[in-house]
Write a protein that holds these residues in place. Structure first.
Motif, short mmCIF file in Angstrom:
data_model
loop_
_atom_site.label_atom_id
_atom_site.label_comp_id
_atom_site.label_asym_id
_atom_site.label_seq_id
_atom_site.Cartn_x
_atom_site.Cartn_y
_atom_site.Cartn_z
N LEU A 1 -86.02 49.54 -88.83
CA LEU A 1 -86.79 49.84 -87.63
C LEU A 1 -86.16 49.22 -86.39
CD1 LEU A 1 -89.29 50.99 -86.24
CD2 LEU A 1 -90.52 48.88 -86.84
N ALA A 2 -85.78 47.95 -86.45
CA ALA A 2 -85.20 47.27 -85.29
C ALA A 2 -83.90 47.95 -84.85
CB ALA A 2 -84.94 45.80 -85.62
N ILE A 3 -83.08 48.33 -85.84
CA ILE A 3 -81.81 49.00 -85.51
C ILE A 3 -82.08 50.35 -84.85
CG2 ILE A 3 -79.67 49.94 -86.47
CD1 ILE A 3 -79.96 47.95 -88.77
N TYR A 4 -83.05 51.10 -85.38
CA TYR A 4 -83.40 52.40 -84.83
C TYR A 4 -83.89 52.27 -83.39
CZ TYR A 4 -86.03 56.70 -84.00
OH TYR A 4 -86.51 57.86 -83.45
N LEU A 5 -84.75 51.30 -83.13
CA LEU A 5 -85.33 51.15 -81.79
C LEU A 5 -84.28 50.72 -80.77
CD1 LEU A 5 -88.75 49.43 -82.59
CD2 LEU A 5 -88.32 51.82 -82.05
N VAL B 1 -81.12 53.88 -81.07
CA VAL B 1 -81.51 55.28 -80.80
C VAL B 1 -82.46 55.37 -79.60
CG1 VAL B 1 -82.61 57.35 -81.74
CG2 VAL B 1 -81.18 55.92 -83.21
N LYS B 2 -83.46 54.52 -79.58
CA LYS B 2 -84.44 54.55 -78.49
C LYS B 2 -84.03 53.66 -77.32
CE LYS B 2 -87.24 57.39 -80.47
NZ LYS B 2 -87.42 58.75 -79.91
N HIS B 3 -82.98 52.87 -77.51
CA HIS B 3 -82.41 52.02 -76.45
C HIS B 3 -83.43 51.03 -75.88
CE1 HIS B 3 -78.93 54.60 -76.70
NE2 HIS B 3 -79.69 55.66 -76.43
N ILE B 4 -84.25 50.50 -76.76
CA ILE B 4 -85.18 49.44 -76.40
C ILE B 4 -84.45 48.11 -76.53
CG2 ILE B 4 -87.37 48.33 -76.99
CD1 ILE B 4 -88.29 51.05 -78.10
N PRO C 1 -83.23 44.37 -77.34
CA PRO C 1 -83.47 43.50 -78.50
C PRO C 1 -84.59 42.50 -78.27
CG PRO C 1 -81.12 43.72 -78.07
CD PRO C 1 -81.83 44.37 -76.92
N ALA C 2 -84.73 42.02 -77.03
CA ALA C 2 -85.79 41.06 -76.72
C ALA C 2 -87.17 41.69 -76.93
CB ALA C 2 -85.66 40.56 -75.29
N MET C 3 -87.33 42.93 -76.48
CA MET C 3 -88.61 43.62 -76.64
C MET C 3 -88.91 43.90 -78.11
SD MET C 3 -89.98 43.79 -73.70
CE MET C 3 -91.27 45.03 -73.83
N VAL C 4 -87.87 44.29 -78.85
CA VAL C 4 -88.04 44.55 -80.28
C VAL C 4 -88.42 43.25 -81.00
CG1 VAL C 4 -86.88 45.24 -82.41
CG2 VAL C 4 -86.49 46.53 -80.31
N GLY C 5 -87.76 42.15 -80.61
CA GLY C 5 -88.08 40.85 -81.19
C GLY C 5 -89.51 40.45 -80.91
N LEU C 6 -89.97 40.72 -79.68
CA LEU C 6 -91.36 40.43 -79.32
C LEU C 6 -92.32 41.23 -80.18
CD1 LEU C 6 -93.50 39.17 -77.40
CD2 LEU C 6 -93.15 41.16 -75.90
N MET C 7 -92.01 42.50 -80.39
CA MET C 7 -92.85 43.38 -81.21
C MET C 7 -92.96 42.85 -82.64
SD MET C 7 -92.19 47.37 -82.29
CE MET C 7 -91.00 46.89 -83.56
N PHE D 1 -92.03 52.73 -76.58
CA PHE D 1 -92.11 51.39 -77.12
C PHE D 1 -93.56 51.02 -77.44
CE2 PHE D 1 -92.88 46.84 -76.27
CZ PHE D 1 -92.13 46.30 -77.30
N ALA D 2 -94.48 51.40 -76.56
CA ALA D 2 -95.89 51.08 -76.77
C ALA D 2 -96.40 51.69 -78.07
CB ALA D 2 -96.73 51.59 -75.58
N TRP D 3 -95.98 52.94 -78.35
CA TRP D 3 -96.38 53.63 -79.58
C TRP D 3 -95.93 52.85 -80.80
CZ3 TRP D 3 -99.33 57.84 -80.86
CH2 TRP D 3 -99.15 58.39 -82.13
N PHE D 4 -94.64 52.46 -80.83
CA PHE D 4 -94.11 51.73 -81.98
C PHE D 4 -94.72 50.33 -82.08
CE2 PHE D 4 -90.62 54.82 -81.36
CZ PHE D 4 -90.58 55.35 -82.63
#
Length: 416
Positions: free
Chosen positions: A33-37, A40-43, A45-51, A99-102
């Motif tokens: 999931l983190a790799i995809y976001l 692919v979605k160009h979110i 890494p800090a935001m993904v880590g927060l999620m 990002f909000a959806w995920f």
């Protein structure tokens, strides 16, 4: 130990086999999931880590609520509602674009897990006699490891880092497992609650009060937090260290090999170790596991040779088997009959060590730099070693409690 296989309840078999399939299905998709976001979605890494951090915290705190509710309103309601919502959520990942959806879906996913896991373990305890509980809990643990060992490899083949289709497929697997669970629970009329009388059900506030006064259980949770702080480095900090430290050539492949060694070692050694330790107190096994894992963590920072690192991983995995395989049995022995779900749910707080471990490991890597990152593993090893004397103290308290219980039972027998 396997001579008790025939005594395992059909619904318990459904949970064990279902655990294998759903863990396989989830690891086909979720590790990517983190790799995809990010790719692919160009979110960021800090935001993904927060999620991921927020969803992990939600999982920790909702675990107590899920376990307590399973005691109050019945296992069946909690199990089925969480597994079907889990299925819908996974399918939802395939429909998301923001990002909000995920963020929301990943939070719901962790809440579903925190409701389902303690409820399923409590139900296994309800359905299984004392002689077979060690076997059943270890069958579940083995199912988890087999699923986790195979799932990521299939996910890599399916391209889970580039597509959400594997998430949808995982959701479908969860849905069909939910149907089998619904059929089995209805067929055997299980999970509706142990008593129709409300007086036998303990309120959530009272449950928390009971847990707070159980010093052995509270210390066990704290001990596992320290242990988890060390063990979590094997699946978080270690990958970053191996991938970026100049002393490792092709560190990503090295890490992949070591994780495979971990999975294979668990599958091969789990039941032989459990068979040897089944006549000892579960706290003794957990104590041995704590000291082995704590020392092994330092090995990842001290060695760079593949064969030495492979040996360290085998040692770490042996410690993992000692520490993990008897934990559910120990919690089951501590918990009063009417609070099985509550105790298994409260064990979610022990995951705080696994939540903070990656953050501590990453901070030490940033402080020392990748070239000297091994020092961080030695420091964390020393912190994790605190779990050994703490578990030794828990073992002493547990033995005293058992001695008092035996003496009390003997007096009751004489008086009767």
């Amino acid at each position: 130990m396997f001579k008790n296989l025939s005594a395992v309840h059909p619904v318990a078999w459904n949970i064990v086999i279902g655990t294998l399939f759903v863990r396989f299905a989830s690891t086909v998709s979720m590790p990517f999931l983190a790799i995809y976001l990010t790719s692919v979605k160009h979110i960021s890494p800090a935001m993904v880590g927060l999620m991921l951090t927020v969803s992990s915290f939600l999982g920790v705190f909702f675990s107590f609520i899920g376990g307590t509710l399973s005691d109050r309103i019945g296992r069946k309601t909690i199990l089925l509602s969480s597994i079907f919502l889990w299925s819908i959520t996974l399918v939802g990942f395939g429909l998301g674009n923001s990002f909000a959806w995920f963020f929301v879906l990943n939070s719901i996913l962790n809440i579903c897990s925190s409701f389902f896991e303690p409820s399923s373990r409590a139900l296994l305890s309800d359905l299984t006699d004392e002689k077979s509980k060690l076997l059943v809990f270890n069958l579940r643990y083995a199912a988890i490891n087999v699923g986790v060992a195979v799932g990521p490899l299939v996910g890599l083949y399916l391209g889970s880092s580039k597509s959400t289709l594997p998430f949808v497929l995982s959701g479908i697997v969860y849905f069909f497992y939910g149907l089998t669970l619904l059929f089995m629970l209805s067929k055997y009329k299980i999970g509706e609650g142990k008593s129709a009388s409300a007086t036998n059900k303990v309120s959530m506030k009272a449950s928390f009060s009971i847990l707070r006064k159980d010093i052995i259980f509270a210390l066990t949770i704290l001990t596992i937090c320290f242990y988890g702080l060390g063990y979590s480095q094997s699946f978080s900090t270690m990958s970053q260290y191996f991938a970026n430290a100049p002393q490792f050539h092709n560190g990503i492949k090295l890490y992949a090999y070591l994780t495979t060694i971990n999975a294979v070692t668990v599958v091969i050694l789990q039941f032989p170790i459990v068979s040897r330790m089944k006549n000892f107190s579960p706290t003794v096994s957990m104590m041995i596991g704590n000291v082995i894992v704590s020392l092994a963590v330092a090995g990842f920072g001290l060695f760079t040779n593949f064969f030495l690192l492979a040996l360290v991983m085998i040692v770490l995995t042996v410690g993992e088997i000692f520490a993990f395989t008897f934990t559910d049995v120990f919690v089951d022995q501590l918990a009063p009959e009417e609070l099985k779900g509550t105790y298994f749910g409260a064990m979610g707080f022990s995951k705080l060590g696994f939540v903070f471990g990656p953050a501590l490991g990453g901070s030490l890597l940033a402080y020392f730099g990748y070239e000297n990152g091994g020092r961080g593993f030695v420091i964390i090893s020393a912190i994790a070693f605190i779990s050994f004397p703490m578990m030794y103290f828990v073992n002493r308290l547990f033995q005293k409690r058992n001695a008092v219980k035996v003496e009390s039972d003997a007096k009751l027998t004489v008086n009767s």
